[in-house]
Design an enzyme around this catalytic site. Structure first.
Site, PDB file in Angstrom:
ATOM      1  N   ALA A  80       1.401  -2.997   3.968  1.00  0.00           N
ATOM      2  CA  ALA A  80       2.098  -3.660   5.080  1.00  0.00           C
ATOM      3  C   ALA A  80       2.802  -4.919   4.585  1.00  0.00           C
ATOM      4  O   ALA A  80       2.233  -5.693   3.814  1.00  0.00           O
ATOM      5  CB  ALA A  80       1.113  -4.032   6.188  1.00  0.00           C
ATOM      6  N   GLU A 113      -0.558   9.140   1.880  1.00  0.00           N
ATOM      7  CA  GLU A 113       0.176   9.823   2.940  1.00  0.00           C
ATOM      8  C   GLU A 113       1.020   8.775   3.646  1.00  0.00           C
ATOM      9  O   GLU A 113       0.580   7.648   3.830  1.00  0.00           O
ATOM     10  CB  GLU A 113      -0.754  10.473   3.969  1.00  0.00           C
ATOM     11  CG  GLU A 113      -1.557  11.644   3.451  1.00  0.00           C
ATOM     12  CD  GLU A 113      -2.916  11.247   2.899  1.00  0.00           C
ATOM     13  OE1 GLU A 113      -3.540  12.083   2.248  1.00  0.00           O
ATOM     14  OE2 GLU A 113      -3.339  10.083   3.084  1.00  0.00           O
ATOM     15  N   ASN A 118       8.976   7.646   8.271  1.00  0.00           N
ATOM     16  CA  ASN A 118       9.069   6.349   7.594  1.00  0.00           C
ATOM     17  C   ASN A 118       9.823   6.501   6.261  1.00  0.00           C
ATOM     18  O   ASN A 118       9.251   6.410   5.173  1.00  0.00           O
ATOM     19  CB  ASN A 118       7.680   5.747   7.380  1.00  0.00           C
ATOM     20  CG  ASN A 118       7.749   4.284   7.014  1.00  0.00           C
ATOM     21  OD1 ASN A 118       8.799   3.777   6.632  1.00  0.00           O
ATOM     22  ND2 ASN A 118       6.618   3.608   7.120  1.00  0.00           N
ATOM     23  N   TYR A 125       8.039   4.137  -2.312  1.00  0.00           N
ATOM     24  CA  TYR A 125       7.112   4.897  -3.152  1.00  0.00           C
ATOM     25  C   TYR A 125       7.856   5.680  -4.235  1.00  0.00           C
ATOM     26  O   TYR A 125       7.414   5.721  -5.383  1.00  0.00           O
ATOM     27  CB  TYR A 125       6.243   5.822  -2.302  1.00  0.00           C
ATOM     28  CG  TYR A 125       5.417   5.073  -1.280  1.00  0.00           C
ATOM     29  CD1 TYR A 125       4.678   3.945  -1.631  1.00  0.00           C
ATOM     30  CD2 TYR A 125       5.385   5.476   0.047  1.00  0.00           C
ATOM     31  CE1 TYR A 125       3.937   3.246  -0.697  1.00  0.00           C
ATOM     32  CE2 TYR A 125       4.638   4.782   0.998  1.00  0.00           C
ATOM     33  CZ  TYR A 125       3.918   3.667   0.617  1.00  0.00           C
ATOM     34  OH  TYR A 125       3.189   2.982   1.542  1.00  0.00           O
TER      35      TYR A 125
END
Length: 153
Positions: A80, A113, A118, A125
Site C-alpha cells: 500500500a 495475487e 488493478n 509488479y
C-alpha cells in the site's frame, strides 16, 4: 540566476513496528476495500513467518508492504502507498525493497495475487520482474473479482 536546485526527497525503509500500526491502519482504510483492522496488523507483525516494511518519506510513513515466508517461498500479502503519493514511483521502490528483504531471508520464489482490475499495481509488479501466470476466479470475496496470480523466481 540559475535554476533552483530540487530538494532531495528522503525515502527510507525499515521493519514495521507496533508504533506504526496507527499510520498503517489509515493507509489500509485509504487504499483497500477490505482494509485490515489494527488487531490483524498486530497479529501479522507478531507472527514468526511474516516480515513487514514501512516506507517513510521525510520521516512520515507513506507506504507499507509485507509477506509470509514459508519453505523458501514468500507470499506477498499487502502493498500500500498513500493515495496522495501514488504515481510517483514509490510503489515500485517499495516492492523492490520487499523483494530484497525476502531474498535476504532466503526466499527462492515470490508470489502474490492482485485484483484483475488493478492494472497500475500489475504494471509495478511486472516492472519488478514478476510474471503473470494465471487467475483465481472470484478470489476477492467482497467483490467476487478475480485475482491475477504473479510469480518472481
Amino acid at each position: 540566476m540559475g535554476k533552483k536546485a530540487e530538494t532531495e526527497i528522503d525515502i527510507t525503509f525499515r521493519g514495521m513496528a507496533a508504533a506504526d500500526i496507527d499510520a498503517v491502519v489509515r493507509l489500509e482504510a485509504e487504499t483497500f476495500s477490505d482494509a485490515w483492522k489494527e488487531s490483524m496488523l498486530l497479529d501479522e507483525i507478531n507472527n514468526s513467518i511474516t516480515d513487514y516494511l514501512v516506507m517513510e518519506k521525510d520521516g512520515v510513513v507513506i507506504g507499507y508492504a509485507g509477506f509470509w515466508l514459508i519453505a523458501g517461498e514468500a507470499q506477498i500479502t499487502r502493498v500500500a502507498v498513500q493515495l496522495a503519493e501514488q504515481g510517483e514511483g514509490y510503489g515500485t521502490k517499495l516492492v523492490a525493497a520487499l523483494i530484497r528483504r525476502a531474498r535476504e531471508l532466503g526466499a527462492k520464489a515470490i508470489t502474490l495475487e492482485v485484483r484483475k482490475s488493478n492494472i497500475v499495481a500489475q504494471k509495478v509488479y511486472l516492472t519488478c520482474g514478476f510474471k503473470n501466470i494465471g487467475e483465481r476466479p472470484g478470489y476477492y470475496k467482497n467483490t467476487n473479482e478475480a485475482a491475477v496470480i504473479m510469480w518472481l523466481l
